[in-house]
Write a protein that holds these residues in place. Sequence first.
Motif, short mmCIF file in Angstrom:
data_model
loop_
_atom_site.label_atom_id
_atom_site.label_comp_id
_atom_site.label_asym_id
_atom_site.label_seq_id
_atom_site.Cartn_x
_atom_site.Cartn_y
_atom_site.Cartn_z
N TYR A 5 36.53 49.86 31.48
CA TYR A 5 36.42 49.01 32.67
C TYR A 5 36.65 49.86 33.91
O TYR A 5 37.49 50.77 33.91
CB TYR A 5 37.45 47.89 32.61
N ALA A 9 38.29 46.84 38.48
CA ALA A 9 38.50 45.74 37.54
C ALA A 9 39.93 45.75 37.00
O ALA A 9 40.56 44.70 36.85
CB ALA A 9 37.50 45.82 36.39
N GLU A 10 40.45 46.95 36.73
CA GLU A 10 41.82 47.05 36.24
C GLU A 10 42.83 46.67 37.32
O GLU A 10 43.89 46.10 37.04
CB GLU A 10 42.09 48.45 35.71
N ARG A 13 42.86 43.04 37.28
CA ARG A 13 43.61 42.60 36.10
C ARG A 13 45.12 42.58 36.40
O ARG A 13 45.83 41.63 36.03
CB ARG A 13 43.32 43.53 34.93
N ARG A 17 47.59 39.37 36.18
CA ARG A 17 48.74 39.42 35.28
C ARG A 17 50.03 39.13 36.04
O ARG A 17 50.91 38.40 35.57
CB ARG A 17 48.79 40.77 34.59
N GLU A 74 34.67 40.72 37.27
CA GLU A 74 35.91 40.06 37.67
C GLU A 74 36.13 38.77 36.88
O GLU A 74 37.26 38.46 36.47
CB GLU A 74 35.89 39.77 39.17
N VAL A 77 37.40 39.72 33.42
CA VAL A 77 38.81 40.12 33.47
C VAL A 77 39.70 38.89 33.63
O VAL A 77 40.76 38.78 32.98
CB VAL A 77 39.04 41.13 34.59
N GLU A 80 39.86 37.13 30.33
CA GLU A 80 40.63 37.93 29.37
C GLU A 80 42.13 37.79 29.59
O GLU A 80 42.91 37.66 28.63
CB GLU A 80 40.21 39.40 29.46
N GLU A 81 42.57 37.84 30.85
CA GLU A 81 44.00 37.79 31.12
C GLU A 81 44.59 36.41 30.83
O GLU A 81 45.70 36.29 30.32
CB GLU A 81 44.28 38.21 32.56
N ARG A 84 44.77 36.25 27.08
CA ARG A 84 45.86 37.08 26.59
C ARG A 84 47.19 36.34 26.72
O ARG A 84 48.04 36.37 25.82
CB ARG A 84 45.92 38.40 27.36
N THR A 253 36.05 36.81 25.19
CA THR A 253 37.28 36.06 24.89
C THR A 253 37.11 35.08 23.73
O THR A 253 38.10 34.62 23.17
CB THR A 253 37.76 35.27 26.12
#
Length: 418
Positions: A5, A9-10, A13, A17, A74, A77, A80-81, A84, A253
């Motif tokens: 990524y 993007a990170e 993230r 988070r 985006e 992400v 995904e978060e 998660r 996901t």
Amino acid sequence: MDLTYPPEAEAFRAEIRAWLEANLPAGWGTPGFHQDPEERAAWLAAWTTTLFEGGWICAAWPEEYGGKGLSLMESVVLNEEFARAGAPLRADFFGDTLVGPTILQWGTEEQKQRFLPGIMRGETAWCQGFSEPDAGSDLASLRTTAVLDGDEWRIDGQKIWTTQAQYADYMFLLARTDAGAERHAGISYLLVPMRQPGIEVRPITQIDGSAEFNEVWFADARCPKDNVVGGVGNGWAVAMTTLGFERGTSATTGFRRFRKELDAVIDAARRRGRAADPLVRQDLARAWSTVKIMEINGFRTLSAALNGTADPGVAALGATNKMFWSEYHQWFTDRAIDLLGAEGQVLGGSADEELAPGAGRRRGRDDYAPSALQAQFFFARSETIWGGSAQIQRNIVGERLLGLPKEPRPEARAAAPR
């Protein structure tokens, strides 16, 4: 397939988070965390407001309609978060995942201004009125009619297997507005108020005591003339857009719920002393491999979308994915119930909550309730039907991907010489 990524993007993230850590209840996701049903319901109601204030509901929508205008990466992400963390991301599935994006694509400006704010705030509940007793997989044979009567549509007919209809404020409905048109023509896509005389909702009680599915009867029900999305007679094209959103919104996901479920069942096999059984180990290995394929296919699909590639294999993934995971889930929940042995044949209430993937419980009987795993087992029976049945998916694969001749319609087969 590039799984790296980009730095931006990170960074996004990390932002998500941090927001989740600041807003989820203390202890969320840790062993022993528990909310009783009343506490859970109150928290969910408040969580919808928290999500809206954070701007995360429908965050990919354009800013002029209340979204953040997120890019595809985006959005991935973000999903995904939340996956998660096991945190809810939707206010109303039918609203913000199905009809909302459909209105964005096909609706008039007035429709967007009228309906989208309620969807984003979680104030409007929706249900989908497509299937009928004689028009499920063959949706074009639907018989529910809508006849223009002054400034309103007069609706008569029946829908079935309508999820959450008893709680909905609106239904996005397919109805025949031109009885003389060809099968796929003459159908319109209407946004129908549910709380009115002329609409009767009859819940269909399932074997586990839940009643999320319903029959809905229309007898001189009314819908404003301007509540047609995409134009009169264009409902088939609009509906295919909605079904497209239903079938393909979670590339990276979707596999996660199956992995959670698998991990829980593996733990249960160990506790019951069954993990060393060669047949059980073989089934668990097959399940792990299948879920891993789902994960890899998801990243492959994402990579193709980001790169704008037209890999025929990726197109095949889109057509086969629904069939693949729904049939797997039926097989796997069969194996999981087998693991319980005789215990699995009696509804276990909360006795087997350790087997649950954390997806919550359907509304069933309080006096004889299924465990979360048993509820998943029952619900998996429907997964090869909704969103396009497995048989129809095979037709699509054969005709559109393999180039096989179209399957003759029943009336054509009956008229064929013998």
